[in-house]
Scaffold this motif. Structure first.
Motif, short mmCIF file in Angstrom:
data_model
loop_
_atom_site.label_atom_id
_atom_site.label_comp_id
_atom_site.label_asym_id
_atom_site.label_seq_id
_atom_site.Cartn_x
_atom_site.Cartn_y
_atom_site.Cartn_z
N GLU A 346 0.82 -1.20 0.00
CA GLU A 346 0.00 0.00 0.00
C GLU A 346 0.86 1.26 0.00
O GLU A 346 0.49 2.28 -0.58
N GLN A 347 2.01 1.19 0.68
CA GLN A 347 2.89 2.35 0.75
C GLN A 347 3.88 2.41 -0.43
O GLN A 347 4.40 3.48 -0.74
N ASN A 348 4.14 1.28 -1.06
CA ASN A 348 5.12 1.23 -2.15
C ASN A 348 4.52 0.60 -3.41
O ASN A 348 4.94 -0.48 -3.86
N PRO A 349 3.54 1.24 -4.00
CA PRO A 349 2.94 0.68 -5.21
C PRO A 349 3.91 0.75 -6.40
O PRO A 349 4.81 1.58 -6.43
N VAL A 350 3.70 -0.13 -7.35
CA VAL A 350 4.51 -0.16 -8.58
C VAL A 350 3.58 0.00 -9.77
O VAL A 350 2.59 -0.74 -9.90
N SER A 351 3.91 0.93 -10.65
CA SER A 351 3.07 1.18 -11.83
C SER A 351 3.84 0.88 -13.10
O SER A 351 5.06 1.08 -13.18
N LEU A 352 3.12 0.40 -14.08
CA LEU A 352 3.70 0.03 -15.37
C LEU A 352 2.92 0.72 -16.48
O LEU A 352 1.69 0.60 -16.55
N VAL A 353 3.62 1.45 -17.34
CA VAL A 353 3.00 2.15 -18.48
C VAL A 353 3.52 1.51 -19.76
O VAL A 353 4.73 1.40 -19.96
N ILE A 354 2.59 1.07 -20.61
CA ILE A 354 2.96 0.53 -21.92
C ILE A 354 2.57 1.55 -22.98
O ILE A 354 1.44 2.05 -23.00
N MET A 355 3.51 1.88 -23.88
CA MET A 355 3.27 2.82 -24.97
C MET A 355 3.54 2.13 -26.30
O MET A 355 4.53 1.40 -26.44
N ASP A 356 2.68 2.39 -27.25
CA ASP A 356 2.84 1.77 -28.56
C ASP A 356 2.63 2.84 -29.63
O ASP A 356 1.66 3.61 -29.58
N GLY A 357 3.58 2.93 -30.59
CA GLY A 357 3.46 3.92 -31.66
C GLY A 357 2.32 3.58 -32.60
O GLY A 357 2.22 2.45 -33.10
N LEU A 412 8.11 0.52 -22.43
CA LEU A 412 7.59 0.39 -21.08
C LEU A 412 8.24 1.45 -20.19
O LEU A 412 9.43 1.74 -20.31
N ILE A 413 7.42 1.99 -19.28
CA ILE A 413 7.94 2.85 -18.21
C ILE A 413 7.60 2.16 -16.90
O ILE A 413 6.42 2.06 -16.55
N LEU A 414 8.63 1.68 -16.18
CA LEU A 414 8.44 1.00 -14.90
C LEU A 414 8.78 2.00 -13.79
O LEU A 414 9.89 2.52 -13.73
N MET A 415 7.79 2.25 -12.90
CA MET A 415 7.98 3.26 -11.86
C MET A 415 7.67 2.67 -10.49
O MET A 415 6.55 2.22 -10.24
N GLU A 416 8.67 2.70 -9.59
CA GLU A 416 8.48 2.23 -8.22
C GLU A 416 7.96 3.39 -7.36
O GLU A 416 8.18 4.56 -7.67
N ASN A 417 7.28 3.00 -6.27
CA ASN A 417 6.71 3.99 -5.34
C ASN A 417 5.82 4.99 -6.08
O ASN A 417 5.83 6.19 -5.81
N THR A 418 5.06 4.48 -7.03
CA THR A 418 4.20 5.34 -7.87
C THR A 418 2.81 4.72 -7.98
O THR A 418 2.67 3.57 -8.42
N ASP A 419 1.80 5.50 -7.60
CA ASP A 419 0.44 4.98 -7.69
C ASP A 419 -0.12 5.19 -9.09
O ASP A 419 0.52 5.79 -9.96
N SER A 420 -1.36 4.72 -9.33
CA SER A 420 -1.95 4.75 -10.67
C SER A 420 -2.22 6.19 -11.13
O SER A 420 -2.08 6.51 -12.32
N LYS A 421 -2.58 7.05 -10.20
CA LYS A 421 -2.86 8.43 -10.57
C LYS A 421 -1.63 9.13 -11.13
O LYS A 421 -1.68 9.77 -12.18
N ARG A 422 -0.52 8.98 -10.42
CA ARG A 422 0.72 9.61 -10.90
C ARG A 422 1.21 8.93 -12.18
O ARG A 422 1.73 9.60 -13.07
#
Length: 480
Positions: A346-357, A412-422
């Motif tokens: 809950e304190q350390n969420p991990v978010s993953l963003v996939i981008m495709d041209g 891919l953008i892998l972001m630690e300590n990042t929630d879905s909103k950010r």
């Protein structure tokens, strides 16, 4: 006396007979005094001369014996004057021989004294020579002991460094071991790794606080690097040199009075510089240089092996076209990321963003794969400006953000300590930046991307779940 006229006269006087006893007493006194005087005269004029004659006779008897030893004959005391002359000559010879014996004895004593002095001198010289030889021997033994201790230290250090796979670990372990070996003289040190442009970057340090370590990172070590790499020799700095190289503040903070920079070179490749800082000058620095040179020779080989290994690993983890991380790196780092997040999801969420041209296949078909590759390179540069990726090999064990080319035109953008909103905010910022760019290769004025976002643990608790969730969101956006 009694028959003399005095006595007879006295008897004839008749009345004078009464005075006879008095006269007799007087005469006896005179007689006694005369006897005493006679005895004294006999002593003075007879007994004493006889004593001298007896002594002389004894001397003549002794001379006779001596003369017999010299001439082989006896001494005739009653002989003539010539016989006395012979005695005198014999006595002279005896005296001469005695003097010669005395002279010989004195000469012998002088010779013995001289020999004794020479012996004492030789003894002193031998003692000093022995002492010098003893000092030399002790110095050699001490030197051999020191060399043995240094060889043992080098061998032990080599075994430890060979077990390390990270160049950063090698650099830090080296500094720590030097401090263990010389805790009173090597309390401060730094290891600078050289990049491909021969710039020195602080990789490990010893004894400095974070403030001074940060200050040292900001210093320009180009001059030091150029000097040590050009000569392949160490550089020693005194107080004046420390001022010239901009180390005054650091030196004052830690009482540093001297510094030694040693190049790390292996097979003509400049790998870095080992810096050791001393709070004394002079002999201590010189004494440590020998072991430092041996350490540099050892660490250059080990560091070269580690750097090569890291470069191979880096190449295997890096996309050659865009220089971003690749799919291999993603699957290596994700277990570590998930483990860190699982401690407190809950304190350390991990978010993953996939981008495709969007419509990238048509770009390749219309303009060719060369232009398509240029488009991907430009896209990678643009995404870098929108995210905070500063990942390095040493940072893989710490939380961070990572930009990855997953394959083709997919990133891919892998972001630690990042929630879905950010995460959605980051994805939107990237999308707008790409859509606003109008100077794409081959004169392409517009290109867009689609993004999908997934967050641990809300959207999945495994890597595959996150990828599937983000991929589903991506295709949903494309369909819309």
């Amino acid at each position: 006396f009694y028959q003399g006229p005095v006595f007879s006269t006295a008897l004839s006087l008749g009345g004078a007979a009464a005075a006879i006893p008095a006269n007799l007493a007087y005469m006896w006194t005179v007689l006694a005094g005369t006897c005493l005087l006679s005895i004294a005269a006999l002593f003075m004029f007879v007994s004493k001369p006889l004593t001298h004659i007896a002594r002389a006779t004894g001397s003549l008897l002794l001379a006779r014996d001596a003369y017999s030893g010299v001439t082989g004959g006896g001494l005739d005391v009653s002989g003539s004057i010539s016989e006395v002359g012979k005695v005198a000559q014999g006595l002279k010879n005896v005296r001469r021989q005695y003097d010669e014996l005395v002279a010989m004895r004195v000469a012998k004593e002088d010779e013995l004294l001289k020999s004794k002095k020479e012996f004492e001198k030789q003894k002193q010289n031998m003692s000093k020579e022995y002492e010098d030889q003893l000092n030399v021997t002790q110095a050699k033994i001490s030197e051999l002991y020191t060399k043995d201790a240094e060889e043992e230290f080098i061998n032990g250090l080599g075994k430890e460094l060979d077990q390390l796979k990270s160049s950063h670990q090698v650099c830090q372990r080296l500094l720590d071991k030097l401090n263990d070996k010389f805790p009173t003289s090597i309390m401060f040190g730094a290891f600078f790794k050289a990049d491909r442009f021969q710039r020195l970057n602080l990789d490990a340090w010893l004894g400095f606080d974070e403030k001074n370590a940060g200050a040292m990172k900001k210093l320009d070590h180009t001059r030091i690097a150029r000097e040590v790499f050009a000569t392949n020799k160490h550089v020693t700095l005194g107080m004046e040199g420390i001022r010239d190289y901009g180390l005054t503040q650091i030196a004052q903070s830690h009482g540093i009075r001297a510094a030694v920079y040693l190049p790390i070179i292996f097979q003509s490749r400049n790998l870095g510089v080992l810096a050791v800082y001393f709070n004394t000058e002079g002999q201590t620095v010189q004494d440590r240089l020998r072991v430092l040179r041996n350490v540099v020779e050892l660490v250059s080989r080990v560091l070269h092996q580690n750097v090569q290994y890291e470069e191979e690993q880096e190449a295997a983890r890096t996309d050659p076209l865009t220089s971003l991380r690749n799919k291999k790196f993603f699957y290596e780092i994700m277990p570590q990321v998930m483990d860190r997040a699982a401690v407190n999801p809950e304190q350390n969420p991990v978010s993953l963003v996939i981008m495709d041209g969007d419509h990238f296949k048509s770009v390749n078909d219309t303009y060719g794969h060369r232009v398509g590759d240029q488009m991907l390179q430009e896209l990678a540069k643009l995404i870098k400006t929108c995210v905070r990726t500063t990942d390095t090999l040493e940072k893989l064990s710490a939380p961070g953000d990572y930009l990855i080319r997953y394959g083709g035109e997919e990133f891919l953008i892998l972001m630690e300590n990042t929630d879905s909103k950010r995460a959605m905010s980051v994805a939107e910022r990237v999308r707008q930046a790409i859509e606003a760019k109008s100077d794409w290769p081959a004169g392409i004025a517009k290109w867009t991307v689609s993004c999908g976002v997934a967050t641990f643990p809300a959207d999945g608790k495994s890597v595959d779940d996150l990828l599937a969730k983000a991929d589903t969101a991506l295709y949903y956006v494309k369909e819309v």
